[in-house]
Design a protein around this motif. Sequence first.
Motif, mmCIF file in Angstrom:
data_model
loop_
_atom_site.group_PDB
_atom_site.id
_atom_site.type_symbol
_atom_site.label_atom_id
_atom_site.label_comp_id
_atom_site.label_asym_id
_atom_site.label_seq_id
_atom_site.Cartn_x
_atom_site.Cartn_y
_atom_site.Cartn_z
ATOM 1 N N CYS A 141 64.138 -45.903 83.708
ATOM 2 C CA CYS A 141 63.455 -44.796 84.389
ATOM 3 C C CYS A 141 62.255 -44.387 83.526
ATOM 4 N N ALA A 191 61.817 -41.767 81.724
ATOM 5 C CA ALA A 191 62.216 -41.218 80.427
ATOM 6 C C ALA A 191 62.750 -42.301 79.491
ATOM 7 N N CYS A 192 63.158 -43.451 80.038
ATOM 8 C CA CYS A 192 63.536 -44.588 79.184
ATOM 9 C C CYS A 192 62.300 -45.085 78.441
ATOM 10 N N CYS A 243 68.973 -43.020 76.942
ATOM 11 C CA CYS A 243 68.003 -42.243 77.744
ATOM 12 C C CYS A 243 68.590 -40.899 78.199
ATOM 13 N N CYS A 301 68.516 -41.020 82.657
ATOM 14 C CA CYS A 301 69.372 -41.907 83.460
ATOM 15 C C CYS A 301 70.701 -42.238 82.784
HETATM 16 ZN ZN LIG Z 1 66.169 -43.628 81.757
#
Ligand SMILES: [Zn+2]
Length: 361
Positions: free
Chosen positions: A191, A193-194, A265, A268
Amino acid sequence: MPPLNLKCSPYNKQAGAWKAGRLLDLADRYSRQILFSPIGAEGQKKLAASRIAIVGCGATGSALSSLLARAGIGYLRIIDRDYVEPSNLQRQVLFDESDAADSLPKAVAAARRLAVFNSEIVIEPHPVDLTPKNAQELLSGVDLILDGTDNFETRYLINDFAVSAGVPWVYTAAVGSYGVTMTVLPGETACLACIFPDSPKGIVETCDTSGILNSAVSLIASIAATEAMKLAIGARDKLHRSLLSYDVWTNEHVGISTVRPRRECRACQQRNFVHLAGEERPHITLCGRNSVQIHERRRPIDFDDMTRRLSPHGTVRHNEFVLKFWRDPYEITLFPDGRAIIKGTTDTAVARSLYARYVGS
Ligand SMILES: [Zn+2]
C-alpha cells in the motif's frame, strides 16, 4: 458538508431523451473499444457497471475522468475542494475560460463538461474537501478510488480508507516533467504506507514551485486510467504492480515492485488507520502558493446576506457555488458550508483573523 444529494441529475438531463430516441447506439459509441479484444462486448458491460470515485479534479483528475467517462464507466463520483482559476487551463483539460471567469467549483465544472460528451453515464459532483469526518460517506459504495490530489495528507487518508475497506485505489502524482503511479490492491500488493511510511520529505517540489508539463500529466493519467479499466473488467493479471515513474523530458523511467506489502507497515499490516481517525487534522492548512484554507466551519452561509455585509469593504461577487471577496491584497473564496480559501498570505494567523473579521469567528 453539503448534502450528498448533490446528485448530478441536472448534468444528465438529456439522458432520458437520448435513451427514448436512441440517438446514440451504445454498441456504436463504444465500437472501437469493443473491437479491442481484451475488452470486447462483455468487458464493455463491466465498464458500464463500474463505479469509480475520483478524489481531486485538477490536472490528473481531469485527465482521468475525461478518459473514463469517454470509455463508458457507468458511474463517476468527483470530489474536489477547489475552484477553477486561469492558471489551471494550461493542463486541466476539462475546464475553459468561462469556468475560470465564473470561479466555478472544479467538481461542478467537471461534471458539466463530462455530461456534454457522455450523457449516458452518471456523474456525481461533490465540491467539498475530503476529510477524516466525511471520508466514509464520500468514498463508500464504489469499486475503485482514483487519486487526483496534490498532497500526501489526502493520499494517506485515501490509503487508510481503501485498505480498511478493502477497496483498490490508484495513486498518481505529476510534477515538473515526471509522473508517478501505483495501484494498491488491499490484501494483495503493497500500500502507499508500505512504500512511503511518512510523507516523502525530500520531495518538496510542487506544481507551484517546480511547474508542470501537461504531457507528464497525460502520460501518468493514461496509465492510471488503463489500470482502472483493467480492474473494472477483471484483468488483474495485467496490472503493472509497481511504483512506476516516468520523466517525459529526460526519458528516465523506473518501476519498483509493489508485489509484496512491507512486513511492519502501519496501515496494511498493523491496521492502524491514524489518518482515517483524523487525530492530527488541523483546521487551517496551507493550500498551494500563497494561500491558506480554513476547513469546514459548519457555518452555512447565505451568499446574498454575505454580499450585503461585505460590499462596503471591497468587491464581492457570487454564484450559486462560491462567493469571492477582494480586499487588497487578499482574495477570500467562500463555499456554502463556510469553508474558505484565503489568497494573499501564507500566515495562518492572518488568515484566521481575516476570516473572523469578514465572515465570523
Ligand atoms: Zn502497507
